[in-house]
Design a protein around this motif. Sequence first.
Motif, PDB file in Angstrom:
ATOM      1  N   VAL A  61       4.851   2.112   1.519  1.00 13.22           N
ATOM      2  CA  VAL A  61       5.950   2.623   0.689  1.00 13.22           C
ATOM      3  C   VAL A  61       6.433   3.958   1.262  1.00 13.22           C
ATOM      4  CG1 VAL A  61       6.615   3.452  -1.606  1.00 13.22           C
ATOM      5  CG2 VAL A  61       5.118   1.451  -1.398  1.00 13.22           C
ATOM      6  N   GLY A  62       5.489   4.825   1.638  1.00 14.60           N
ATOM      7  CA  GLY A  62       5.842   6.133   2.174  1.00 14.60           C
ATOM      8  C   GLY A  62       6.720   6.038   3.416  1.00 14.60           C
ATOM      9  N   PRO A 100       8.184   6.826  -4.130  1.00 16.32           N
ATOM     10  CA  PRO A 100       6.904   7.092  -3.448  1.00 16.32           C
ATOM     11  C   PRO A 100       5.728   6.854  -4.374  1.00 16.32           C
ATOM     12  CG  PRO A 100       8.457   8.920  -3.158  1.00 16.32           C
ATOM     13  CD  PRO A 100       9.059   8.009  -4.179  1.00 16.32           C
ATOM     14  N   LYS A 101       4.642   6.307  -3.795  1.00 13.92           N
ATOM     15  CA  LYS A 101       3.428   6.040  -4.572  1.00 13.92           C
ATOM     16  C   LYS A 101       2.432   7.175  -4.327  1.00 13.92           C
ATOM     17  CE  LYS A 101       2.785   1.010  -4.933  1.00 13.92           C
ATOM     18  NZ  LYS A 101       1.922  -0.091  -4.475  1.00 13.92           N
ATOM     19  N   ASP A 102       1.677   7.512  -5.358  1.00 16.82           N
ATOM     20  CA  ASP A 102       0.568   8.432  -5.144  1.00 16.82           C
ATOM     21  C   ASP A 102      -0.517   7.705  -4.371  1.00 16.82           C
ATOM     22  OD1 ASP A 102       1.756  10.499  -6.509  1.00 16.82           O
ATOM     23  OD2 ASP A 102       0.977   9.802  -8.464  1.00 16.82           O
ATOM     24  N   ARG A 103      -1.005   8.311  -3.330  1.00 15.65           N
ATOM     25  CA  ARG A 103      -2.063   7.662  -2.546  1.00 15.65           C
ATOM     26  C   ARG A 103      -3.383   7.785  -3.282  1.00 15.65           C
ATOM     27  NH1 ARG A 103      -0.433   8.083   3.680  1.00 15.65           N
ATOM     28  NH2 ARG A 103       1.798   8.231   3.354  1.00 15.65           N
ATOM     29  N   PRO A 124       0.844  -1.206   0.000  1.00 18.08           N
ATOM     30  CA  PRO A 124       0.000   0.000   0.000  1.00 18.08           C
ATOM     31  C   PRO A 124       0.880   1.258   0.000  1.00 18.08           C
ATOM     32  CG  PRO A 124      -0.696  -1.561   1.708  1.00 18.08           C
ATOM     33  CD  PRO A 124       0.610  -2.056   1.177  1.00 18.08           C
ATOM     34  N   ALA A 125       0.307   2.372  -0.450  1.00 13.46           N
ATOM     35  CA  ALA A 125       1.068   3.619  -0.572  1.00 13.46           C
ATOM     36  C   ALA A 125       1.653   4.072   0.763  1.00 13.46           C
ATOM     37  CB  ALA A 125       0.165   4.712  -1.145  1.00 13.46           C
ATOM     38  N   ASP A 126       0.906   3.878   1.882  1.00  6.90           N
ATOM     39  CA  ASP A 126       1.436   4.354   3.160  1.00  6.90           C
ATOM     40  C   ASP A 126       2.628   3.514   3.637  1.00  6.90           C
ATOM     41  OD1 ASP A 126      -0.188   2.191   3.658  1.00  6.90           O
ATOM     42  OD2 ASP A 126      -1.285   3.104   5.326  1.00  6.90           O
TER      43      ASP A 126
END
Length: 340
Positions: free
Chosen positions: A294-295, A336-339, A290-292
Amino acid sequence: MKSLFKNKPRTPADVVRHTRELLRSLERAPDTRDPKRDDKMSELFRNLRELKSILYGDSESEPVAEACAQLTQEFFNEDTLRILIKCLPKLNLEARKDATQVVANLQRQQVQSKLIASDYLEKNIDLMDILISGYENSEMALHYGAMLRECIRHQVVARYVLDSPHMKKFFDYIQLPNFDVAADAAATFKELLTRHKSTVAEFLNKNYDWFFAEYNSKLLESSNYITRRQAVKLLGDMLLDRSNSAVMTRYVSSRDNLRILMNLLRESSKSIQTEAFHVFKLFVANQKKPADIVGILVTNRSKLLRLLGDLKLDKEDEQFEADKAQVMKEIAALEPKDRP
């Protein structure tokens, strides 16, 4: 002529029947002033020692399969196990030890290729309630705990305990101030969560939310070093088991879980760091992070790479070094991924 009047040797079934009579007498007569009580207790202790000798053999002979089968058949014909468990606190320490070994051995004995202990326990499953509550009595905990672990060999028993309200109590038993009792409870907890793969997977999927909330807060974040070390090792064993792949995917998608594992990676204890790494690598290896997640990994990239670079085992381990290199490579390459 004398030989005609010699006592006939007792069969294993005779010893069980006599033991059952003595236990019933003990159960019925709590009055310690009974003049025959001491004699009956001595007989009972001798019988328990004899039962143990039949099942385990002794210094002179190996156990005889037919004798073991006779003993087992008679033991489970009636409620010998129930009375023995209930009377155990009234026995002396040596007799308790012998009784515990007898009960443990009987869980493995087959009669005509059947584990009749399993059938008996399925019909008398409430006995597990007595054994589990033994952890609340430090004098009985180790005896009842040893019996309980052997009973958990039967899937029907493990499923009952996992699905019972008792399961939540283990989080407290593992942290009891008495070290021996806490360690015994931890051993039983591990057995429950690793022995019967399909039953464990079903339990974890069904009870994921409350179970891991308790596991994280009471065990992984415990103030007790031994509790944390055992918990992170067991967590790795559970998540790396193929039967629990759905649970593993869910666990490594949580930012709260990642935060806990990153804190464990920073511990001064090498053994906790190492076990934490084996769980942490699952977060990094997850192809659908999930993006968070990765963040968090990107934000803490430099600290994590430095920490992992310094993590060395006392003995050289090629697999560990290869895993570590792969994890560091993955973290270094993260974007980083866009959420959503």
